[in-house]
Design a protein around this motif. Structure first.
Motif, mmCIF file in Angstrom:
data_model
loop_
_atom_site.group_PDB
_atom_site.id
_atom_site.type_symbol
_atom_site.label_atom_id
_atom_site.label_comp_id
_atom_site.label_asym_id
_atom_site.label_seq_id
_atom_site.Cartn_x
_atom_site.Cartn_y
_atom_site.Cartn_z
ATOM 1 N N ILE A 105 24.522 2.854 -48.422
ATOM 2 C CA ILE A 105 23.222 3.076 -47.765
ATOM 3 C C ILE A 105 22.858 1.864 -46.904
ATOM 4 C CG2 ILE A 105 20.742 3.365 -48.199
ATOM 5 C CD1 ILE A 105 21.670 5.085 -50.684
ATOM 6 N N GLY A 106 23.216 0.694 -47.354
ATOM 7 C CA GLY A 106 22.980 -0.516 -46.570
ATOM 8 C C GLY A 106 23.771 -0.552 -45.273
ATOM 9 N N ARG A 107 24.823 0.246 -45.172
ATOM 10 C CA ARG A 107 25.634 0.327 -43.952
ATOM 11 C C ARG A 107 25.070 1.314 -42.937
ATOM 12 N NH1 ARG A 107 31.209 -1.415 -44.017
ATOM 13 N NH2 ARG A 107 30.963 -0.841 -41.840
ATOM 14 N N MET A 108 24.042 2.065 -43.329
ATOM 15 C CA MET A 108 23.437 3.023 -42.402
ATOM 16 C C MET A 108 22.680 2.275 -41.310
ATOM 17 S SD MET A 108 21.961 5.830 -45.117
ATOM 18 C CE MET A 108 21.886 7.293 -44.074
ATOM 19 N N GLU A 109 22.689 2.864 -40.116
ATOM 20 C CA GLU A 109 21.933 2.322 -38.984
ATOM 21 C C GLU A 109 20.942 3.377 -38.520
ATOM 22 O OE1 GLU A 109 24.271 0.278 -35.932
ATOM 23 O OE2 GLU A 109 25.994 0.584 -37.255
ATOM 24 N N THR A 110 19.994 2.951 -37.699
ATOM 25 C CA THR A 110 18.955 3.858 -37.227
ATOM 26 C C THR A 110 19.232 4.288 -35.794
ATOM 27 O OG1 THR A 110 17.371 2.771 -38.674
ATOM 28 C CG2 THR A 110 16.462 4.137 -36.920
ATOM 29 N N ASP A 111 19.208 5.613 -35.583
ATOM 30 C CA ASP A 111 19.340 6.184 -34.244
ATOM 31 C C ASP A 111 18.002 6.110 -33.513
ATOM 32 O OD1 ASP A 111 21.920 7.129 -33.486
ATOM 33 O OD2 ASP A 111 21.813 8.672 -35.026
ATOM 34 N N PRO A 112 17.999 6.363 -32.207
ATOM 35 C CA PRO A 112 16.744 6.309 -31.443
ATOM 36 C C PRO A 112 15.645 7.244 -31.959
ATOM 37 C CG PRO A 112 18.589 6.248 -29.929
ATOM 38 C CD PRO A 112 19.153 6.517 -31.304
ATOM 39 N N ASP A 113 16.006 8.295 -32.689
ATOM 40 C CA ASP A 113 14.978 9.203 -33.214
ATOM 41 C C ASP A 113 14.416 8.734 -34.554
ATOM 42 O OD1 ASP A 113 17.147 9.804 -34.837
ATOM 43 O OD2 ASP A 113 17.222 11.929 -34.305
ATOM 44 N N GLY A 114 14.859 7.577 -35.029
ATOM 45 C CA GLY A 114 14.308 7.000 -36.250
ATOM 46 C C GLY A 114 15.011 7.416 -37.531
ATOM 47 N N GLY A 152 37.055 2.148 -35.063
ATOM 48 C CA GLY A 152 36.192 3.166 -35.558
ATOM 49 C C GLY A 152 36.328 3.388 -37.055
ATOM 50 N N GLU A 153 37.373 2.817 -37.697
ATOM 51 C CA GLU A 153 37.533 3.087 -39.114
ATOM 52 C C GLU A 153 36.547 2.332 -39.991
ATOM 53 O OE1 GLU A 153 40.315 -0.272 -38.107
ATOM 54 O OE2 GLU A 153 39.981 1.682 -37.239
ATOM 55 N N HIS A 154 35.843 1.358 -39.437
ATOM 56 C CA HIS A 154 34.894 0.579 -40.230
ATOM 57 C C HIS A 154 33.453 1.016 -40.020
ATOM 58 C CE1 HIS A 154 38.212 -1.876 -41.450
ATOM 59 N NE2 HIS A 154 38.507 -2.141 -40.208
ATOM 60 N N THR A 155 33.243 1.993 -39.166
ATOM 61 C CA THR A 155 31.908 2.546 -38.935
ATOM 62 C C THR A 155 32.049 4.032 -38.654
ATOM 63 O OG1 THR A 155 32.029 2.092 -36.551
ATOM 64 C CG2 THR A 155 31.007 0.387 -37.929
ATOM 65 N N GLY A 156 30.942 4.718 -38.664
ATOM 66 C CA GLY A 156 30.930 6.117 -38.266
ATOM 67 C C GLY A 156 31.651 7.043 -39.225
ATOM 68 N N GLU A 157 32.059 8.183 -38.675
ATOM 69 C CA GLU A 157 32.683 9.222 -39.493
ATOM 70 C C GLU A 157 33.943 8.720 -40.197
ATOM 71 O OE1 GLU A 157 34.694 13.625 -39.017
ATOM 72 O OE2 GLU A 157 33.259 13.005 -37.490
ATOM 73 N N GLY A 158 34.746 7.926 -39.505
ATOM 74 C CA GLY A 158 35.963 7.388 -40.123
ATOM 75 C C GLY A 158 35.653 6.551 -41.351
ATOM 76 N N PHE A 159 34.624 5.741 -41.270
ATOM 77 C CA PHE A 159 34.182 4.950 -42.420
ATOM 78 C C PHE A 159 33.806 5.872 -43.580
ATOM 79 C CE2 PHE A 159 30.492 3.423 -44.809
ATOM 80 C CZ PHE A 159 31.025 2.299 -45.417
ATOM 81 N N CYS A 160 33.065 6.940 -43.276
ATOM 82 C CA CYS A 160 32.601 7.860 -44.320
ATOM 83 C C CYS A 160 33.761 8.515 -45.052
ATOM 84 C CB CYS A 160 31.677 8.915 -43.721
ATOM 85 S SG CYS A 160 30.136 8.231 -43.052
ATOM 86 N N TRP A 161 34.776 8.945 -44.308
ATOM 87 C CA TRP A 161 35.926 9.582 -44.957
ATOM 88 C C TRP A 161 36.613 8.607 -45.907
ATOM 89 C CZ3 TRP A 161 36.440 14.522 -45.386
ATOM 90 C CH2 TRP A 161 35.964 15.383 -44.392
ATOM 91 N N GLN A 162 36.745 7.357 -45.501
ATOM 92 C CA GLN A 162 37.383 6.365 -46.368
ATOM 93 C C GLN A 162 36.487 5.990 -47.554
ATOM 94 O OE1 GLN A 162 40.595 5.358 -46.039
ATOM 95 N NE2 GLN A 162 40.653 6.867 -44.405
ATOM 96 N N ALA A 163 35.201 5.839 -47.295
ATOM 97 C CA ALA A 163 34.265 5.412 -48.340
ATOM 98 C C ALA A 163 34.087 6.468 -49.424
ATOM 99 C CB ALA A 163 32.910 5.081 -47.707
ATOM 100 N N ARG A 164 34.340 7.711 -49.092
ATOM 101 C CA ARG A 164 34.158 8.814 -50.043
ATOM 102 C C ARG A 164 35.203 8.804 -51.155
ATOM 103 N NH1 ARG A 164 34.979 15.169 -48.634
ATOM 104 N NH2 ARG A 164 33.993 15.967 -50.504
ATOM 105 N N VAL A 165 36.374 8.285 -50.859
ATOM 106 C CA VAL A 165 37.483 8.341 -51.803
ATOM 107 C C VAL A 165 37.096 7.660 -53.120
ATOM 108 C CG1 VAL A 165 39.879 7.647 -52.229
ATOM 109 C CG2 VAL A 165 39.176 8.398 -49.930
ATOM 110 N N GLY A 166 37.196 8.402 -54.192
ATOM 111 C CA GLY A 166 36.937 7.844 -55.522
ATOM 112 C C GLY A 166 35.483 7.791 -55.950
#
Length: 178
Positions: A43-52, A1-15
């Motif tokens: 932004i390229g790492r974002m995916e689309t949910d069923p609601d678009g 989970g650290e490479h996607t989702g919320e965990g990814f966001c927390w790591q990607a935010r640093v700096g």
């Protein structure tokens, strides 16, 4: 989970704020160019949910089934930092001539894939004089083919730190759009 989702966001935010800070110290736009490159990668790492709507979707949960979803706080902590770039650009005549289109694209992303998304999902809950973003009830599961699955768990308010992060997105958008 650290490479996607919320965990990814927390790591990607640093700096993330360093691109703007280094520009403000040096006035060298190479720092803003590097920031744009990083923001576009995110932004390229974002995916689309069923609601678009797009988000940084990843696994969470315990037990037999793993659910997948984007997270309010994941969106908020990355988008608010990206909007700092937009504020810098749109409030500086010299930078506007170079980065206006990119800054505006980030504003549109925040308006649609943050504010509109979480509002349309019914995540903003008001109870008398109080209000809060609450957890979602719809998720996807690995074998669902990207269709929503309804959760039977009760909706709960997000912790204050996550609500403050969400508020930062709204405040930045208000500063930009009035």
């Amino acid at each position: 989970g650290e490479h996607t989702g919320e965990g990814f966001c927390w790591q990607a935010r640093v700096g993330m704020s360093q691109f703007q800070s280094n520009y403000e110290i040096t006035r060298d736009t190479k720092w803003l160019d590097a920031g744009v490159k990083y923001f576009d990668y995110l932004i390229g790492r974002m995916e689309t949910d069923p609601d678009g709507y797009r988000g940084w979707i990843g696994p969470f949960g315990r037990g037999e089934r793993v659910f997948f979803s984007d997270a309010l706080v994941g969106d908020a902590i990355l988008i608010s930092e990206i909007l700092d770039f937009s504020i810098l650009v749109l409030e500086d005549e010299n930078l506007k001539s170079i980065y206006t289109d990119k800054a505006n694209s980030y504003v549109e992303l925040a308006k649609k894939d943050f504010v509109e998304k979480w509002d349309n999902r019914g995540s903003w809950y008001e109870d008398g004089p109080y209000a809060s973003y609450v957890s979602g009830k719809r998720f996807t599961i690995e074998d669902s083919g990207k269709v929503w699955v309804e959760s039977d768990r009760p909706r709960m308010s997000n912790p204050f730190n996550k609500l403050f992060d969400a508020a930062q997105v709204s405040l930045r958008l208000y500063r930009i759009t009035g």
